[in-house]
Design a protein around this motif. Structure first.
Motif, short mmCIF file in Angstrom:
data_model
loop_
_atom_site.label_atom_id
_atom_site.label_comp_id
_atom_site.label_asym_id
_atom_site.label_seq_id
_atom_site.Cartn_x
_atom_site.Cartn_y
_atom_site.Cartn_z
N HIS A 63 37.88 26.07 34.47
CA HIS A 63 37.76 25.64 35.86
C HIS A 63 38.51 26.55 36.82
CE1 HIS A 63 35.73 22.14 34.37
NE2 HIS A 63 36.77 21.79 33.64
N LEU A 64 38.77 27.79 36.37
CA LEU A 64 39.36 28.82 37.23
C LEU A 64 38.28 29.83 37.54
CD1 LEU A 64 41.91 30.18 38.54
CD2 LEU A 64 42.22 31.37 36.35
N SER A 65 38.03 30.09 38.81
CA SER A 65 36.89 30.93 39.21
C SER A 65 37.27 32.34 39.61
CB SER A 65 36.15 30.25 40.36
OG SER A 65 37.00 30.13 41.49
N PHE A 66 38.56 32.71 39.52
CA PHE A 66 38.97 34.05 39.95
C PHE A 66 40.18 34.48 39.13
CE2 PHE A 66 41.58 31.13 42.25
CZ PHE A 66 42.78 31.77 42.52
N ASP A 67 40.64 35.69 39.36
CA ASP A 67 41.77 36.27 38.64
C ASP A 67 43.07 35.81 39.31
OD1 ASP A 67 43.66 37.79 37.36
OD2 ASP A 67 42.65 39.71 37.67
N LEU A 68 43.59 34.67 38.87
CA LEU A 68 44.81 34.12 39.46
C LEU A 68 46.01 35.00 39.15
CD1 LEU A 68 46.36 31.89 40.95
CD2 LEU A 68 46.48 30.64 38.78
N LEU A 69 46.11 35.48 37.90
CA LEU A 69 47.23 36.34 37.54
C LEU A 69 47.26 37.59 38.41
CD1 LEU A 69 49.56 37.19 35.63
CD2 LEU A 69 47.82 38.21 34.13
#
Length: 657
Positions: A63-69
């Motif tokens: 449910h993560l749609s982008f590069d959070l790191l």
């Protein structure tokens, strides 16, 4: 290594949607500024096993749609904040359900941390399985694709394991899983193979990148375990079960290793994984100051909300502490400690060659550090590899038997004029039958009475002469000719038993002299009970004052004298390159709230705290830091004296030579 770090936990279930949906570069940066943060550990992989970045070595959180790191690293670097990167090494819940044979197991096939898959919680992996290759690929991917300022691997260490991979390996070597000594060797080899593989993976891509392998405890006496890291992070959340006397014990050992280290506490009211819990700002102020006073840098644990929104209340709270740390850093870099006393850690002695590793709770080290802190002694916690030449007194707490190598080292220390304080079984030969050191005592055996009583031949400062109960195990001894007896043992009429009991707790003393309880010989002073264990468990005032008497008698002249209250802490750090000493003064009084949670809320002001330091070199000036306020002082007869006016929580006094 930076002074003001955040450890940003982000263990986020796959059952939560919209992960990272409220992340904002601007808001992330603003919170770091509010918190006066200069380094933040961000997540590549959590205990649930999910990656927070695009990956081929793992699986990104569903449910993560982008590069959070990547977004966090970019945002932090843009404002000059470092970003070590976290990967959960020992835990990976999504893989645990797919490859349960890779998990650590006890001899009864029980798995850990949670015993089965029918209750919530994580399960720990064995590094002697194919999981190590999976983890190594995940680490390699992060170091290759991201500008990490370090790597933090969590939930690792030398672990007991009887998984079928370990069983097969030990049998291949011609041994048997029931041979515990051979299994111990395998477990050690497994851990060092893991650290070598991960370190080589990282440094092949970015030589010298900081790496820390976190087991939540730095083993005293295991320098080999410490050296697999580039630095140390001492996890010690006072409200999370560690308590407020845990960090000084760890730090006073860590500083002797010559490695950079930081103290890791948390913003939580309790411990990791607590959302919506906050400690009082004064608690974080004190905990950060405690790190500085012990030569450490600071880390505060937080946990990011699944949406990626940084909690303003948390960073306002952290900012209260880190604003003060920022102002003090100039006087806290590249320091070493001045110490009169070395506490030879019971844990460390158990790891020395020829010794038996400590089993069970180590109350002796804890009790000794409490007395040393409350007595305002300058001390280090040491292992058998340390250089002991700078110390005046070495404490052997409760159960340190004297092996050949230890006796050789102690003999060299004594030959240079040093003295020893030994308690309980300490100072005995390896078989426990006689003393290997000369404390003026001959051993007769373990006392059959518990508790028993000590009648000192001196008056305690806070109490008149009496027979004082000591609850811990005692030894029967006799006095060697020509030696000095500093107090006597008294026994109860009888031990508490079915048909022989008296009153509510234990039987009173029969008031008869039962032989020496405290002796002094050429090598130092001996007390015939496990005094430090007793103080850790009972906190008895007479026990503390008896030990303090012995230490003061052995020292002759303390390097620091003060009227600081018992709950206060003082240390003396040296900045050699700047030719100055920094005297740290701290004061807070934790209170117990709820069930076994120590809380700091109020910070009362202290006034007119007097300090006298042994110092023969001429002092040019004394001033308060970071205020830079000059402080009147007197230097005469090899001492420097000054009085610190009103202060709260933490005050540094700088002596400029």
């Amino acid at each position: 290594m930076k002074f003001r770090q955040i450890h940003l936990d982000f263990h986020t279930s796959e059952a939560i949607e919209d992960v990272g949906s409220h992340f904002s570069k601007q808001q992330f940066q603003e919170m770091l500024k509010v918190g006066h943060v200069d380094s933040i550990t961000v997540f590549a992989k959590c205990h649930h096993g999910w990656a927070y970045h695009p990956t081929t070595a793992n699986a990104q959180h569903p449910h993560l749609s982008f590069d959070l790191l990547g977004a966090q690293i970019e945002a932090a670097h843009e404002i000059g904040v470092k970003t070590p990167v976290y990967l959960s090494a020992g835990l990976d819940e999504k893989l645990a359900r797919k490859f349960p044979l890779w998990l650590i197991r006890d001899p009864h096939e029980q798995i850990s941390w949670v015993s089965d898959f029918m209750r919530p919680g994580y399960h720990q992996f064995c590094m002697n399985t194919p999981y190590l290759d999976v983890l190594s690929a995940q680490v390699q991917e992060v170091v290759t694709h991201y500008n990490a300022d370090g790597i933090f691997l969590d939930i690792v260490g030398v672990c007991e394991c009887y998984c079928q991979y370990c069983v097969a390996e030990i049998r291949k070597r011609g041994s048997d899983p029931r041979n515990r000594e051979d299994m111990k060797a395998l477990w050690e080899e497994t851990y060092f193979n893991y650290t070598q593989k991960i370190n080589e993976t990282v440094h092949a891509i970015k030589p010298g990148l900081p790496i820390f392998h976190n087991s939540s405890h730095v083993d005293r006496g295991r320098r080999d375990l410490a050296r697999v890291n580039t630095h140390l992070e001492l996890e010690s959340l006072p409200t999370g079960g560690w308590g407020y006397d845990h960090f000084p014990l760890s730090a006073r050992y860590a500083q002797t290793l010559g490695m950079d280290f930081l103290g890791m506490t948390g913003k939580f009211h309790t411990s990791w994984g607590e959302f919506g819990g906050y400690k009082h700002p004064n608690a974080l102020r004190y905990e950060a100051a405690l790190s500085l006073a012990n030569g450490a840098r600071c880390s505060i644990g937080d946990q990011l909300h699944p949406t990626g929104f940084m909690d303003p209340a948390t960073y306002a709270l952290i900012g209260e502490a880190y604003r003060e740390v920022e102002a003090k850093e100039e006087w806290c870099q590249n320091t070493t400690a001045i110490a009169d006393i070395a506490l030879l850690s019971l844990e460390a002695a158990g790891h020395a060659p020829g010794s038996k590793p400590l089993e069970g709770d180590n109350h002796s080290d804890t009790g000794a550090v409490r007395i040393l802190l409350e007595g305002h002694y300058l001390f280090d916690v040491v292992d058998t590899e340390a250089d002991w030449d700078k110390y005046k007194v070495i404490i052997l707490p409760d159960a340190i038997l004297i092996t050949g190598s230890l006796q050789t080292k102690l003999a060299a220390f004594l030959a240079k004029g040093g003295k020893l304080l030994a308690t309980g079984r300490s100072g005995l030969s390896p078989d426990g039958t006689c003393f290997a050191l000369d404390f003026g005592a001959e051993r007769q055996g373990v006392s059959p009475f518990k508790p028993s009583y000590f009648k000192p031949a001196f008056e305690l400062p806070s109490l008149h002469t009496s027979s004082f109960v000591i609850y811990a195990e005692g030894q029967n001894i006799s006095l060697k000719p020509g030696s000095k007896q500093l107090g006597s043992r008294e026994n109860p009429y009888f031990n508490r038993d079915l048909f022989t009991f008296c009153s509510h707790q234990h039987t009173p003393s029969d008031l008869q002299d039962a032989g020496p309880g405290m002796t002094e010989g050429p090598d130092g002073i001996y007390l015939a009970w496990n005094m430090f264990e007793d103080y850790a468990l009972k906190g008895s005032l007479p026990v503390k004052e008896i030990v303090v008497y012995a230490l003061d008698r052995l020292l002759g002249q303390k390097s620091l004298l003060t009227n600081l209250p018992a709950q206060g802490i003082t240390t003396l750090q040296v900045q050699s390159t700047d030719s100055r000493w920094i005297n740290h003064l701290l004061y807070a009084s934790p209170v117990r709230r709820g069930q076994n949670i120590e809380v700091i809320e109020d910070l009362p002001a202290l006034t007119d705290i007097m300090i006298t330091l042994s110092a023969t070199d001429p002092v040019r000036e004394v001033y308060l830091a970071p205020q830079r306020t000059p402080l009147p002082f007197q230097q005469e007869n090899g001492t420097v004296s000054y009085t610190v006016p009103s202060w709260i929580c933490h005050q540094m006094v700088v002596l400029q030579f």
